[in-house]
Design a protein around this motif. Structure first.
Motif, PDB file in Angstrom:
ATOM      1  N   ALA A 236     -62.072 -42.020 -12.363  1.00 36.63           N
ATOM      2  CA  ALA A 236     -61.704 -41.499 -11.040  1.00 36.63           C
ATOM      3  C   ALA A 236     -62.168 -40.053 -10.876  1.00 36.63           C
ATOM      4  O   ALA A 236     -62.681 -39.660  -9.813  1.00 36.63           O
ATOM      5  CB  ALA A 236     -60.194 -41.594 -10.844  1.00 36.63           C
ATOM      6  N   ILE A 237     -62.004 -39.272 -11.943  1.00 37.16           N
ATOM      7  CA  ILE A 237     -62.446 -37.870 -11.906  1.00 37.16           C
ATOM      8  C   ILE A 237     -63.959 -37.800 -11.785  1.00 37.16           C
ATOM      9  O   ILE A 237     -64.499 -37.036 -10.978  1.00 37.16           O
ATOM     10  CB  ILE A 237     -61.959 -37.127 -13.166  1.00 37.16           C
ATOM     11  N   SER A 238     -64.651 -38.600 -12.580  1.00 32.07           N
ATOM     12  CA  SER A 238     -66.119 -38.592 -12.567  1.00 32.07           C
ATOM     13  C   SER A 238     -66.672 -38.992 -11.193  1.00 32.07           C
ATOM     14  O   SER A 238     -67.674 -38.437 -10.727  1.00 32.07           O
ATOM     15  CB  SER A 238     -66.660 -39.551 -13.635  1.00 32.07           C
ATOM     16  N   GLU A 239     -66.000 -39.951 -10.563  1.00 35.20           N
ATOM     17  CA  GLU A 239     -66.458 -40.458  -9.263  1.00 35.20           C
ATOM     18  C   GLU A 239     -66.039 -39.553  -8.103  1.00 35.20           C
ATOM     19  O   GLU A 239     -66.586 -39.664  -7.000  1.00 35.20           O
ATOM     20  CB  GLU A 239     -65.870 -41.847  -9.000  1.00 35.20           C
ATOM     21  N   GLY A 240     -65.053 -38.688  -8.346  1.00 35.12           N
ATOM     22  CA  GLY A 240     -64.470 -37.942  -7.242  1.00 35.12           C
ATOM     23  C   GLY A 240     -63.758 -38.887  -6.294  1.00 35.12           C
ATOM     24  O   GLY A 240     -63.811 -38.748  -5.070  1.00 35.12           O
TER      25      GLY A 240
ATOM     26  N   LEU B 113     -54.714 -29.331  -6.304  1.00 38.18           N
ATOM     27  CA  LEU B 113     -55.703 -29.999  -5.458  1.00 38.18           C
ATOM     28  C   LEU B 113     -57.008 -30.170  -6.232  1.00 38.18           C
ATOM     29  O   LEU B 113     -57.485 -29.238  -6.879  1.00 38.18           O
ATOM     30  CB  LEU B 113     -55.967 -29.177  -4.197  1.00 38.18           C
ATOM     31  N   GLY B 114     -57.561 -31.371  -6.168  1.00 37.31           N
ATOM     32  CA  GLY B 114     -58.806 -31.652  -6.872  1.00 37.31           C
ATOM     33  C   GLY B 114     -58.599 -32.240  -8.253  1.00 37.31           C
ATOM     34  O   GLY B 114     -59.542 -32.735  -8.868  1.00 37.31           O
ATOM     35  N   LYS B 115     -57.366 -32.189  -8.750  1.00 37.95           N
ATOM     36  CA  LYS B 115     -57.078 -32.792 -10.051  1.00 37.95           C
ATOM     37  C   LYS B 115     -56.577 -34.217  -9.849  1.00 37.95           C
ATOM     38  O   LYS B 115     -56.192 -34.614  -8.733  1.00 37.95           O
ATOM     39  CB  LYS B 115     -56.020 -31.968 -10.799  1.00 37.95           C
ATOM     40  N   TYR B 116     -56.558 -34.973 -10.954  1.00 39.96           N
ATOM     41  CA  TYR B 116     -56.098 -36.357 -10.915  1.00 39.96           C
ATOM     42  C   TYR B 116     -55.026 -36.554 -11.978  1.00 39.96           C
ATOM     43  O   TYR B 116     -55.105 -35.977 -13.065  1.00 39.96           O
ATOM     44  CB  TYR B 116     -57.264 -37.313 -11.188  1.00 39.96           C
ATOM     45  N   GLY B 117     -54.021 -37.349 -11.648  1.00 39.94           N
ATOM     46  CA  GLY B 117     -52.951 -37.592 -12.599  1.00 39.94           C
ATOM     47  C   GLY B 117     -52.504 -39.037 -12.604  1.00 39.94           C
ATOM     48  O   GLY B 117     -52.774 -39.797 -11.658  1.00 39.94           O
ATOM     49  N   CYS B 118     -51.841 -39.426 -13.665  1.00 40.75           N
ATOM     50  CA  CYS B 118     -51.239 -40.755 -13.755  1.00 40.75           C
ATOM     51  C   CYS B 118     -49.943 -40.638 -14.548  1.00 40.75           C
ATOM     52  O   CYS B 118     -49.632 -39.572 -15.085  1.00 40.75           O
ATOM     53  CB  CYS B 118     -52.194 -41.761 -14.384  1.00 40.75           C
TER      54      CYS B 118
ATOM     55  N   ILE C 221     -52.059 -27.195 -17.735  1.00 31.09           N
ATOM     56  CA  ILE C 221     -52.056 -28.040 -16.538  1.00 31.09           C
ATOM     57  C   ILE C 221     -53.070 -27.521 -15.521  1.00 31.09           C
ATOM     58  O   ILE C 221     -53.830 -28.293 -14.926  1.00 31.09           O
ATOM     59  CB  ILE C 221     -50.642 -28.090 -15.909  1.00 31.09           C
ATOM     60  N   LEU C 222     -53.099 -26.214 -15.330  1.00 31.31           N
ATOM     61  CA  LEU C 222     -54.009 -25.627 -14.345  1.00 31.31           C
ATOM     62  C   LEU C 222     -55.469 -25.718 -14.784  1.00 31.31           C
ATOM     63  O   LEU C 222     -56.365 -25.750 -13.938  1.00 31.31           O
ATOM     64  CB  LEU C 222     -53.633 -24.165 -14.094  1.00 31.31           C
ATOM     65  N   GLU C 223     -55.704 -25.764 -16.085  1.00 33.03           N
ATOM     66  CA  GLU C 223     -57.086 -25.777 -16.591  1.00 33.03           C
ATOM     67  C   GLU C 223     -57.654 -27.178 -16.809  1.00 33.03           C
ATOM     68  O   GLU C 223     -58.873 -27.343 -16.904  1.00 33.03           O
ATOM     69  CB  GLU C 223     -57.164 -24.987 -17.902  1.00 33.03           C
ATOM     70  N   CYS C 224     -56.807 -28.184 -16.889  1.00 33.83           N
ATOM     71  CA  CYS C 224     -57.304 -29.534 -17.159  1.00 33.83           C
ATOM     72  C   CYS C 224     -57.901 -30.160 -15.903  1.00 33.83           C
ATOM     73  O   CYS C 224     -57.657 -29.714 -14.775  1.00 33.83           O
ATOM     74  CB  CYS C 224     -56.189 -30.425 -17.712  1.00 33.83           C
ATOM     75  N   ASP C 225     -58.691 -31.207 -16.111  1.00 35.36           N
ATOM     76  CA  ASP C 225     -59.254 -31.966 -14.991  1.00 35.36           C
ATOM     77  C   ASP C 225     -58.319 -33.090 -14.557  1.00 35.36           C
ATOM     78  O   ASP C 225     -58.294 -33.474 -13.387  1.00 35.36           O
ATOM     79  CB  ASP C 225     -60.600 -32.556 -15.395  1.00 35.36           C
ATOM     80  N   GLY C 226     -57.589 -33.616 -15.522  1.00 35.88           N
ATOM     81  CA  GLY C 226     -56.654 -34.693 -15.240  1.00 35.88           C
ATOM     82  C   GLY C 226     -55.517 -34.669 -16.233  1.00 35.88           C
ATOM     83  O   GLY C 226     -55.626 -34.070 -17.304  1.00 35.88           O
ATOM     84  N   PHE C 227     -54.416 -35.321 -15.890  1.00 37.01           N
ATOM     85  CA  PHE C 227     -53.246 -35.288 -16.760  1.00 37.01           C
ATOM     86  C   PHE C 227     -52.471 -36.597 -16.702  1.00 37.01           C
ATOM     87  O   PHE C 227     -52.559 -37.356 -15.734  1.00 37.01           O
ATOM     88  CB  PHE C 227     -52.336 -34.106 -16.406  1.00 37.01           C
ATOM     89  N   ILE C 228     -51.730 -36.813 -17.768  1.00 40.18           N
ATOM     90  CA  ILE C 228     -50.873 -37.991 -17.905  1.00 40.18           C
ATOM     91  C   ILE C 228     -49.465 -37.490 -18.174  1.00 40.18           C
ATOM     92  O   ILE C 228     -49.252 -36.677 -19.081  1.00 40.18           O
ATOM     93  CB  ILE C 228     -51.340 -38.874 -19.079  1.00 40.18           C
ATOM     94  N   ILE C 229     -48.498 -37.942 -17.390  1.00 40.26           N
ATOM     95  CA  ILE C 229     -47.107 -37.554 -17.596  1.00 40.26           C
ATOM     96  C   ILE C 229     -46.325 -38.770 -18.055  1.00 40.26           C
ATOM     97  O   ILE C 229     -46.405 -39.837 -17.444  1.00 40.26           O
ATOM     98  CB  ILE C 229     -46.466 -36.997 -16.313  1.00 40.26           C
TER      99      ILE C 229
ATOM    100  N   GLU D 277     -63.675 -42.889 -22.832  1.00 38.08           N
ATOM    101  CA  GLU D 277     -64.619 -42.628 -21.740  1.00 38.08           C
ATOM    102  C   GLU D 277     -65.293 -41.266 -21.893  1.00 38.08           C
ATOM    103  O   GLU D 277     -65.964 -40.788 -20.973  1.00 38.08           O
ATOM    104  CB  GLU D 277     -63.888 -42.695 -20.393  1.00 38.08           C
ATOM    105  N   GLY D 278     -65.088 -40.635 -23.067  1.00 42.98           N
ATOM    106  CA  GLY D 278     -65.780 -39.382 -23.354  1.00 42.98           C
ATOM    107  C   GLY D 278     -65.020 -38.116 -23.057  1.00 42.98           C
ATOM    108  O   GLY D 278     -65.570 -37.015 -23.192  1.00 42.98           O
ATOM    109  N   ALA D 279     -63.756 -38.223 -22.659  1.00 44.93           N
ATOM    110  CA  ALA D 279     -62.983 -37.031 -22.326  1.00 44.93           C
ATOM    111  C   ALA D 279     -62.433 -36.340 -23.565  1.00 44.93           C
ATOM    112  O   ALA D 279     -62.180 -36.976 -24.597  1.00 44.93           O
ATOM    113  CB  ALA D 279     -61.831 -37.394 -21.389  1.00 44.93           C
ATOM    114  N   GLU D 280     -62.230 -35.044 -23.446  1.00 46.72           N
ATOM    115  CA  GLU D 280     -61.518 -34.260 -24.465  1.00 46.72           C
ATOM    116  C   GLU D 280     -60.044 -34.347 -24.133  1.00 46.72           C
ATOM    117  O   GLU D 280     -59.654 -34.097 -22.992  1.00 46.72           O
ATOM    118  CB  GLU D 280     -61.992 -32.805 -24.420  1.00 46.72           C
ATOM    119  N   VAL D 281     -59.210 -34.737 -25.084  1.00 47.60           N
ATOM    120  CA  VAL D 281     -57.797 -34.961 -24.791  1.00 47.60           C
ATOM    121  C   VAL D 281     -56.898 -34.055 -25.623  1.00 47.60           C
ATOM    122  O   VAL D 281     -57.268 -33.618 -26.715  1.00 47.60           O
ATOM    123  CB  VAL D 281     -57.404 -36.442 -25.014  1.00 47.60           C
TER     124      VAL D 281
END
Length: 220
Positions: free
Chosen positions: A175-179, A111-116, A73-81, A31-35
């Motif tokens: 989800a991040i792109s859509e807010g 707050l404002g970040k997304y995770g899965c 973690i603090l600098e990313c937009d989203g994360f996967i654990i 989806e174009g993200a840097e991982v």
């Protein structure tokens, strides 16, 4: 957009959990993200000793590898654990990392970040880990997009889980792109802010860093 994948299985390249984390990262990349992938078990992270210095100064007394992953973690937009099920919970390595993030909980820094989350288990018990991680992610202030789990011992389970993880990673980026908003999770976020507003205010003379952070956000 930056997506961070964290694998907490100690099995290295043999890890089936790693397989799912990589699949989710592949989905995010599509989806174009840097991982970026972090192997938590290769890091030297000391146990939290509840000294409270992070509350007062915004820093930890331990000199180890914690800050290098915490910064990501603090600098990313989203994360996967990712974690396998070890006696009905996550691995000790991941729990140690989580325990060191107490300041992030008090200040709701995610707050404002997304995770899965992704998980593996001997049977269907991967849901126990996914449920735990969903609560942890929301508790830190992030929005939980979903989870994927597999059982290596069950034929076909990992193939299905890998596909689900890839779709999950892609959905994380969307989800991040859509807010995207999750009303039930938003309620939890408000409850957490209310709880820690009272706690930080009560301890403002000792938890000076956190009190100043809350003031800077306009939450006090």
């Amino acid at each position: 957009m930056k997506i961070l994948g964290m694998n907490s299985s100690p099995r290295g390249e043999r890890s089936q959990t790693l397989r799912l984390v990589r699949a989710a990262l592949d989905g995010a990349r599509s989806e174009g993200a840097e991982v970026e992938l972090v192997d938590v078990c290769k890091l030297r992270i000391e146990y939290c000793n509840a000294c409270g210095v992070c509350y007062a100064k915004g820093e930890c007394t331990h000199k180890d590898d914690f800050n290098q992953v915490y910064k990501k973690i603090l600098e990313c937009d989203g994360f996967i654990i990712g974690s396998p099920n070890y006696f009905r919970s996550v691995t000790a390595q991941l729990k140690t990392l989580i325990d060191r993030m107490a300041d992030a909980v008090h200040c709701q820094l995610l707050l404002g970040k997304y995770g899965c989350a992704v998980a593996t288990a001997g049977g269907q018990a991967y849901d126990e880990v996914l449920d735990y991680l969903s609560r942890i992610i929301v508790g830190f202030g992030a929005s939980y997009v979903g989870g994927a789990g597999g059982a290596p011992a069950i034929p076909g389970s990992m193939e299905e889980a890998e596909k689900k993880a890839r779709d999950l990673g892609a959905d994380l980026v969307r989800a991040i792109s859509e807010g995207r908003r999750y009303p039930e999770q938003d309620k939890v976020h408000e409850e957490m802010k209310s709880r820690f507003k009272a706690l930080v205010s009560m301890n403002r003379d000792v938890w000076t860093h956190e009190y100043e952070y809350w003031k800077s956000k306009g939450w006090l």
